[in-house]
Design a protein around this motif. Structure first.
Motif, PDB file in Angstrom:
ATOM      1  N   SER A 167      39.873  43.058  38.635  1.00 40.81           N
ATOM      2  CA  SER A 167      38.482  43.529  38.641  1.00 40.81           C
ATOM      3  C   SER A 167      37.511  42.360  38.543  1.00 40.81           C
ATOM      4  N   LEU A 168      37.874  41.328  37.754  1.00 34.75           N
ATOM      5  CA  LEU A 168      37.030  40.130  37.659  1.00 34.75           C
ATOM      6  C   LEU A 168      36.954  39.428  39.011  1.00 34.75           C
ATOM      7  N   ILE A 169      38.100  39.324  39.664  1.00 34.88           N
ATOM      8  CA  ILE A 169      38.151  38.639  40.961  1.00 34.88           C
ATOM      9  C   ILE A 169      37.407  39.439  42.025  1.00 34.88           C
ATOM     10  N   LYS A 170      37.477  40.762  41.955  1.00 37.44           N
ATOM     11  CA  LYS A 170      36.721  41.595  42.904  1.00 37.44           C
ATOM     12  C   LYS A 170      35.222  41.339  42.755  1.00 37.44           C
ATOM     13  N   THR A 171      34.756  41.277  41.497  1.00 35.98           N
ATOM     14  CA  THR A 171      33.340  40.986  41.247  1.00 35.98           C
ATOM     15  C   THR A 171      32.965  39.620  41.804  1.00 35.98           C
ATOM     16  N   PHE A 172      33.837  38.639  41.568  1.00 36.58           N
ATOM     17  CA  PHE A 172      33.618  37.282  42.089  1.00 36.58           C
ATOM     18  C   PHE A 172      33.554  37.294  43.613  1.00 36.58           C
ATOM     19  N   SER A 173      34.506  37.989  44.240  1.00 39.59           N
ATOM     20  CA  SER A 173      34.581  38.037  45.697  1.00 39.59           C
ATOM     21  C   SER A 173      33.357  38.718  46.297  1.00 39.59           C
ATOM     22  N   ASP A 174      32.914  39.796  45.643  1.00 38.86           N
ATOM     23  CA  ASP A 174      31.757  40.536  46.169  1.00 38.86           C
ATOM     24  C   ASP A 174      30.482  39.703  46.149  1.00 38.86           C
ATOM     25  N   LYS A 175      30.430  38.722  45.249  1.00 41.44           N
ATOM     26  CA  LYS A 175      29.222  37.902  45.119  1.00 41.44           C
ATOM     27  C   LYS A 175      29.236  36.666  46.014  1.00 41.44           C
ATOM     28  N   LEU A 176      30.367  36.428  46.679  1.00 40.33           N
ATOM     29  CA  LEU A 176      30.451  35.249  47.538  1.00 40.33           C
ATOM     30  C   LEU A 176      29.417  35.327  48.657  1.00 40.33           C
ATOM     31  N   LYS A 177      28.721  34.217  48.864  1.00 40.98           N
ATOM     32  CA  LYS A 177      27.703  34.165  49.914  1.00 40.98           C
ATOM     33  C   LYS A 177      28.286  33.704  51.242  1.00 40.98           C
ATOM     34  N   THR A 178      29.456  33.075  51.170  1.00 39.75           N
ATOM     35  CA  THR A 178      30.080  32.556  52.385  1.00 39.75           C
ATOM     36  C   THR A 178      31.061  33.574  52.949  1.00 39.75           C
ATOM     37  N   ASN A 179      31.514  33.360  54.167  1.00 39.12           N
ATOM     38  CA  ASN A 179      32.506  34.215  54.792  1.00 39.12           C
ATOM     39  C   ASN A 179      33.816  34.154  54.009  1.00 39.12           C
ATOM     40  N   LYS A 180      34.385  35.311  53.688  1.00 38.32           N
ATOM     41  CA  LYS A 180      35.573  35.357  52.834  1.00 38.32           C
ATOM     42  C   LYS A 180      36.772  34.683  53.481  1.00 38.32           C
ATOM     43  N   ALA A 181      36.975  34.902  54.769  1.00 38.80           N
ATOM     44  CA  ALA A 181      38.101  34.264  55.454  1.00 38.80           C
ATOM     45  C   ALA A 181      37.954  32.750  55.441  1.00 38.80           C
ATOM     46  N   SER A 182      36.728  32.277  55.646  1.00 43.65           N
ATOM     47  CA  SER A 182      36.464  30.839  55.631  1.00 43.65           C
ATOM     48  C   SER A 182      36.710  30.268  54.226  1.00 43.65           C
ATOM     49  N   PHE A 183      36.255  31.019  53.215  1.00 44.94           N
ATOM     50  CA  PHE A 183      36.464  30.569  51.838  1.00 44.94           C
ATOM     51  C   PHE A 183      37.953  30.530  51.509  1.00 44.94           C
TER      52      PHE A 183
END
Length: 579
Positions: free
Chosen positions: A259-275
């Motif tokens: 759940s912590l990682i989901k919150t972190f991922s949802d806040k990412l400003k960059t493209n997830k695949a690129s990250f």
């Protein structure tokens, strides 16, 4: 000034499970009370301390400058703008940071939490960067074939590491990273990549044990599992997550950290695949690889290279040692043995229900270290205690050597019998811990802990408890009160004859008395108690005017303990042994 009491201790234990070190509360003036809390540094001299109504960070060692000088400088620079933090040293014995702001009772717990959170983050940030300086060499991207028993160090990306056939061995601790650990790791990674740096980000050292085409994770499980959870959320398949996490603690932490990682991922400003591609290729580890090496060698490296992990204890290593004695065809036996051991460790928490007992070890450590270890040593006419050899508990309880042609038989789960490897050992431990549960719940033992709970009194209490446990294992509760008052007089005689008492001198004295041999040889309590009563009667007290205050105090406590046991005595002649 905030008030420090058992409520404060409960707050610490509830807020920081597994991090409470010790307390000094019973019958102590407020200015002298303290509660110690672990930091992420695997050294108990480096700890938080609640004292004098405030929270402090302590480094209590004479060589703190050589051990922690760079870290102290980093912490001072990082908190330079916090006016409520005051740094200072006391002589050559250490360094500390004190919170000197207002600490009203109503806000004290929040102040403690904020202080610890601040320094936890700073310490973890510092430690995540230090291993880079201790690398031995940087290898190629392809793992070399190492000769059996050899060691190599490779610089590998996260992608390289997760591509290996990773396994979490049975002796490893549960996955147990909490929010502060996960947040710190994620924040470190995000800060690095958002800075635009093209330099790879190093996450310290991990240690792998290569054998049979798999790589056991010796050190780095917490970081690797957390990163695998992050990669999984970012759409990367990680075979490490195919490992079985069946204990409740691991499953709970994995669920929460997802759940912590989901919150972190949802806040990412960059493209997830690129990250995801960035962290796979730009996060690096110094990977220490032990090729077909022994577990002991692996542990030697682990204990010196540990970074952001939880050190394996002798009890972790004992589990691994004895699981190896269970044949592979009996996989269910091995699983049940490991599960039972893990539950024992998890349940071996300090007895919060009665803090006045001043018991500072989990149940299994009291049984195997304070009780059985000393009893087994005394039976061999050795002093017991810490002999300075390192890993003494692991060594004591390893499987005894046998003749291959002669299988062991006749074991009766005696505390002093040779240790048989495998399932027998786990049952041997379970039985003794179960006996301890009943033993420690008796009023005699609770009263002993309440009265002998300070300074050198603890040395005598531990020796007395060990002897009484040996008697209890042989004769149960039969005439246990008589054994209690006679052992009390005999053991505390060392206090009246010596102005100073160390744990080693007390244990050596008890070993010379041969009391445990008397118990072992006796077929009835009467033989032990008759000899102990005569021994106690022949002991004399020094004149009161010649006693030091600490000796007078011991005599007062011993007299009180003996009188408290009067109602349990059956034989009248034992009543005056401590008067």
């Amino acid at each position: 000034m905030a008030w420090i009491d058992y409520d404060t201790e409960r707050f610490v234990k509830n807020s920081y499970p597994g991090r409470w070190l010790s307390s000094h509360l019973s019958r102590i003036w407020q200015p002298n009370r303290y509660i110690k809390i672990k930091t992420s540094i695997p050294d108990d001299t480096f700890h938080y301390e609640i004292i004098n109504g405030r929270i402090e960070l302590h480094m209590e060692c004479e060589d703190y400058e050589s051990k922690y000088g760079d870290l102290v400088e980093f912490l001072i620079e990082s908190t330079d703008n916090v006016q409520e933090y005051q740094w200072g040293s006391w002589g050559n014995n250490g360094f500390r940071c004190s919170f000197i702001g207002e600490t009203p009772d109503t806000e004290f717990e929040n102040i403690v939490k904020e202080f610890i959170a601040k320094f936890d983050e700073l310490i973890n940030t510092y430690c995540s960067g230090t291993p880079e300086t201790s690398r031995i060499f940087i290898g190629s991207d392809v793992l070399p074939a190492l000769p059996s028993g050899k060691v190599g160090l490779e610089l590998l990306t996260l992608n390289d590491v997760l591509s290996l056939s990773l396994k979490i061995p049975d002796y490893q601790r549960a996955y147990c990273w909490d929010k502060s650990n996960v947040d710190c790791l994620l924040d470190d990674i995000l800060e690095h990549f958002e800075s635009g740096s093209t330099v790879p980000y190093r996450l310290g050292c991990i240690i792998l044990h290569s054998h049979n085409e798999v790589f056991d994770i010796i050190d780095g499980q917490q970081r690797l599992v957390t990163l695998a959870l992050l990669c999984d959320k970012l759409g990367v398949d990680c075979s490490l997550l195919d490992e079985k996490f069946e204990d409740e603690e691991s499953l709970a932490y994995i669920a929460y950290n997802k759940s912590l990682i989901k919150t972190f991922s949802d806040k990412l400003k960059t493209n997830k695949a690129s990250f995801a591609r960035s962290i796979l290729e730009k996060l690096e580890f110094s990977v220490l690889i032990l090729q077909n090496s022994s577990l002991d060698l692996a542990y030697t490296f682990f204990s010196h290279q540990n970074s952001r992990g939880v050190s394996l204890t002798d009890y972790d290593l004992l589990k691994a040692h004895h699981l190896r004695y269970i044949p592979g065809v009996f996989e269910k036996q091995a699983y049940r043995a490991a599960e039972s051991w893990n539950k024992m460790i998890e349940k071996g928490h300090l007895k919060d229900s009665d803090s006045s007992q001043n018991v500072e070890k989990p149940d299994h450590e009291i049984v195997l270290d304070t009780y059985l270890y000393n009893l087994r040593k005394w039976m061999r006419h050795l002093p017991g205690g810490d002999d300075g050899s390192g890993h003494r508990i692991k060594t004591e309880y390893e499987a005894a050597p046998i003749i291959d042609e002669i299988p062991p038989f006749g074991e009766k789960f005696y505390y002093n019998e040779p240790i048989q490897g495998g399932v027998h050992f786990f049952e041997w431990v379970r039985r003794h811990v179960s006996e301890y549960d009943e033993f420690s719940d008796m009023d005699l033992i609770k009263n002993l802990r309440r009265n002998l709970s300070y300074g050198s009194d603890n040395h005598y209490r531990n020796a007395l408890e060990a002897l009484l446990f040996g008697y209890y294992l042989k004769f149960g509760t039969n005439y246990l009160a008589e054994a209690f008052v006679s052992f009390l007089r005999i053991v505390t005689d060392h206090r009246y004859k010596n102005k100073r008492a160390s744990i080693s001198s007390v244990l050596e004295y008890v070993s010379r008395l041969n009391l445990i041999q008397m118990i072992d040889q006796a077929t009835s309590p009467t033989f032990v108690l008759a000899e102990c009563r005569n021994m106690a009667r022949n002991m004399t007290y020094p004149k009161r005017k010649d006693m030091r205050p600490i000796q007078k105090s011991m005599r007062t406590k011993a007299d009180r303990l003996s009188r408290d046991a009067y109602s349990l005595l059956i034989v009248e002649s034992f009543k005056m042994l401590n008067s």
